[in-house]
Design a protein around this motif. Structure first.
Motif, PDB file in Angstrom:
ATOM      1  N   PRO A 321       0.832  -1.213   0.000  1.00  0.00           N
ATOM      2  CA  PRO A 321       0.000   0.000   0.000  1.00  0.00           C
ATOM      3  C   PRO A 321       0.864   1.258   0.000  1.00  0.00           C
ATOM      4  O   PRO A 321       1.934   1.301   0.622  1.00  0.00           O
ATOM      5  N   ALA A 322       0.390   2.267  -0.704  1.00  0.00           N
ATOM      6  CA  ALA A 322       1.090   3.557  -0.755  1.00  0.00           C
ATOM      7  C   ALA A 322       0.068   4.643  -1.073  1.00  0.00           C
ATOM      8  O   ALA A 322      -1.085   4.339  -1.406  1.00  0.00           O
ATOM      9  N   LYS A 323       0.469   5.897  -0.957  1.00  0.00           N
ATOM     10  CA  LYS A 323      -0.399   7.013  -1.317  1.00  0.00           C
ATOM     11  C   LYS A 323       0.331   7.933  -2.285  1.00  0.00           C
ATOM     12  O   LYS A 323       1.555   8.075  -2.220  1.00  0.00           O
ATOM     13  N   ASP A 324      -0.455   8.541  -3.196  1.00  0.00           N
ATOM     14  CA  ASP A 324       0.161   9.478  -4.122  1.00  0.00           C
ATOM     15  C   ASP A 324       0.268  10.862  -3.460  1.00  0.00           C
ATOM     16  O   ASP A 324      -0.058  11.031  -2.283  1.00  0.00           O
ATOM     17  N   ARG A 325       0.710  11.848  -4.225  1.00  0.00           N
ATOM     18  CA  ARG A 325       0.968  13.175  -3.644  1.00  0.00           C
ATOM     19  C   ARG A 325      -0.307  13.837  -3.115  1.00  0.00           C
ATOM     20  O   ARG A 325      -0.251  14.700  -2.225  1.00  0.00           O
ATOM     21  N   SER A 326      -1.461  13.444  -3.653  1.00  0.00           N
ATOM     22  CA  SER A 326      -2.722  14.039  -3.198  1.00  0.00           C
ATOM     23  C   SER A 326      -3.359  13.264  -2.057  1.00  0.00           C
ATOM     24  O   SER A 326      -4.430  13.620  -1.569  1.00  0.00           O
ATOM     25  N   GLN A 389      17.656  -0.014  -2.762  1.00  0.00           N
ATOM     26  CA  GLN A 389      16.460   0.081  -3.592  1.00  0.00           C
ATOM     27  C   GLN A 389      16.758   0.905  -4.835  1.00  0.00           C
ATOM     28  O   GLN A 389      17.473   1.905  -4.786  1.00  0.00           O
ATOM     29  N   GLU A 390      16.191   0.480  -5.961  1.00  0.00           N
ATOM     30  CA  GLU A 390      16.356   1.215  -7.215  1.00  0.00           C
ATOM     31  C   GLU A 390      14.972   1.438  -7.817  1.00  0.00           C
ATOM     32  O   GLU A 390      14.235   0.487  -8.084  1.00  0.00           O
ATOM     33  N   ILE A 391      14.602   2.689  -8.010  1.00  0.00           N
ATOM     34  CA  ILE A 391      13.305   3.008  -8.607  1.00  0.00           C
ATOM     35  C   ILE A 391      13.411   2.816 -10.119  1.00  0.00           C
ATOM     36  O   ILE A 391      14.153   3.525 -10.808  1.00  0.00           O
ATOM     37  N   LEU A 392      12.689   1.837 -10.635  1.00  0.00           N
ATOM     38  CA  LEU A 392      12.716   1.537 -12.080  1.00  0.00           C
ATOM     39  C   LEU A 392      11.700   2.366 -12.844  1.00  0.00           C
ATOM     40  O   LEU A 392      11.858   2.593 -14.042  1.00  0.00           O
ATOM     41  N   TRP A 393      10.635   2.779 -12.160  1.00  0.00           N
ATOM     42  CA  TRP A 393       9.606   3.602 -12.808  1.00  0.00           C
ATOM     43  C   TRP A 393       8.836   4.324 -11.718  1.00  0.00           C
ATOM     44  O   TRP A 393       8.580   3.768 -10.653  1.00  0.00           O
ATOM     45  N   ASP A 394       8.481   5.582 -11.980  1.00  0.00           N
ATOM     46  CA  ASP A 394       7.784   6.399 -10.996  1.00  0.00           C
ATOM     47  C   ASP A 394       6.686   7.164 -11.700  1.00  0.00           C
ATOM     48  O   ASP A 394       6.949   8.076 -12.492  1.00  0.00           O
ATOM     49  N   GLN A 395       5.423   6.791 -11.408  1.00  0.00           N
ATOM     50  CA  GLN A 395       4.276   7.435 -12.052  1.00  0.00           C
ATOM     51  C   GLN A 395       4.169   8.894 -11.640  1.00  0.00           C
ATOM     52  O   GLN A 395       3.584   9.702 -12.363  1.00  0.00           O
ATOM     53  N   ARG A 396       4.732   9.222 -10.488  1.00  0.00           N
ATOM     54  CA  ARG A 396       4.565  10.573  -9.961  1.00  0.00           C
ATOM     55  C   ARG A 396       5.555  11.571 -10.554  1.00  0.00           C
ATOM     56  O   ARG A 396       5.463  12.781 -10.303  1.00  0.00           O
ATOM     57  N   VAL A 397       6.510  11.092 -11.366  1.00  0.00           N
ATOM     58  CA  VAL A 397       7.527  11.974 -11.938  1.00  0.00           C
ATOM     59  C   VAL A 397       7.081  12.437 -13.329  1.00  0.00           C
ATOM     60  O   VAL A 397       6.625  11.638 -14.140  1.00  0.00           O
TER      61      VAL A 397
END
Length: 397
Positions: A321-326, A389-397
């Motif tokens: 589970p996670a939350k986006d910027r909003s 940890q390596e971020i492979l993709w970030d929807q928020r960017v």
């Protein structure tokens, strides 16, 4: 009487003896069980007099996560085993090759009770001994296998072999391992494959789907779609969306040292899963009630997301589970081991084809190793503190 499962001839002899009509009810439990013998004996003593013979007590955590004992009727278990055998084409002379503990309701009914009722051959074959396992599968005519998805990587480790004498391969306990369809088709070229759904309270089946054509063609049916309910079983969705059932084969109730709690004969029993019917009348499984949430007003099922990932990724992963910027709820996808940006792109391509954007993971993150999970629950703190940890993709960017 308490019987802990083993793989010895003495255990099978004791189980057969205790299964005879008119014998005292007994508890069939895992080799290692959370509760001591005094707790179990108290459960047996709490049974009403009418349940003191011809019944078996099986352990389940149910939807609560706490161990409890379900009370199953010998006659009901035999009846559903015969129904399963008819739907899966079981015939005299077939051999039940048992790879799972018999205290697991799925293997107990689908294999042992079925073999006992229809006088099938039976033999243990543990994947912990690959040479013996391969020998048994290669020698036994018309073998019947009951597996769970977690065993498929162990099967892959057997190498480039095949077992043409295996007739039936039935999966339960988790979503069907569609990402390994090509492996299953190679290992068992002459088998029929079945995707079973149910729960311990159902003792243990509600629906069965013959998915042989999809396995052989290496295609995937509609994700989450359940098979045909067994004869006499009715499904419905509650007001909250939880899948419920009525079944002539179900467990009679649960028992604890404090007493026996029966299921109402004409009542509806909860599965702990959410599901909905599509326009054609098929039931679509959404996952555990705790694994369905809304994001921007759209219903999201973690089960569906996992099934999508498994069609293109056959290594370890976790949806957390996670939350986006909003502040809207969503998920992060953690991939273990050899994940790279190319793997992330493949997964995203599959998500674009199968889900609207609101369902996509907020991030795809590579980690060297995932933390060990307890009781199938994600250790969120451990995920947050994983090194490298390596971020492979970030929807928020």
């Amino acid at each position: 009487m308490i019987l802990h499962d083993q793989t010895t001839p003495d255990f099978l002899h004791d189980l057969s003896r205790m299964w005879q009509p008119g014998t005292p009810s007994f508890a069939l439990l895992p080799h290692r069980f959370d509760q001591d013998s005094a707790w179990i004996e108290a459960c047996v003593q709490a049974l009403p007099e009418t349940l003191r013979t011809d019944h078996v007590l099986l352990a389940t955590s149910g939807s609560t996560g706490a161990p409890k004992l379900l009370v199953a009727s010998r006659l009901r278990a035999e009846a559903i085993a015969v129904e399963i055998g008819q739907m899966q084409g079981v015939a005299p002379g077939d051999t039940a090759i048992m790879t799972l503990p018999l205290s697991y309701c799925f293997s107990f009914v689908n294999q042992w009770v079925l073999a006992q009722k229809q006088s099938l051959n039976r033999i243990f074959a543990r994947l912990s001994d690959p040479d013996h396992f391969a020998k048994v599968l290669g020698e036994r005519e018309r073998g019947l296998l009951c597996l769970v998805a977690a065993q498929v990587p162990l099967l892959s480790a057997l190498g480039e072999v095949s077992f043409p004498k295996i007739k039936t391969v039935a999966f339960a306990g988790s979503p069907f391992p569609w990402a390994q369809s090509h492996t299953l088709a190679r290992l068992f070229p002459n088998a029929r494959f079945f995707d079973n759904y149910g729960c311990a309270e159902a003792m243990p089946r509600l629906t069965i789907a013959d998915v042989t054509a999809h396995v052989q063609a290496d295609t995937t049916p509609p994700l989450g779609q359940l098979g045909t309910p067994l004869t006499g079983i009715t499904l419905r969705s509650s007001d909250s969306g939880e899948l419920q059932f009525q079944s002539p084969y179900a467990a009679l109730g649960s028992v604890a040292p404090e007493g026996y709690t029966p299921f109402a004969p004409d009542g509806w029993i909860a599965t702990g899963d959410r599901a909905e019917q599509d326009s054609s009348g098929h039931w679509q499984l959404l996952g555990r009630t705790s694994e369905v949430f809304k994001r921007h007003g759209e219903k999201i099922s973690l089960l569906r997301l996992r099934e999508t990932i498994e069609t293109v990724w056959d290594q370890e992963f976790v949806l957390a589970p996670a939350k986006d910027r909003s502040g809207e709820p969503g998920v992060q996808l953690f991939l273990a081991g050899s994940a790279d940006r190319a793997a992330a792109r493949t997964i995203l391509h599959r998500f674009r084809a199968a889900h609207p954007r609101a369902h996509w993971p907020l991030q795809i993150i590579r980690v060297d190793k995932l933390p060990r999970l307890s009781n199938s629950k994600i250790d969120l703190l451990a995920l947050e503190t994983l090194p490298d940890q390596e971020i492979l993709w970030d929807q928020r960017v």
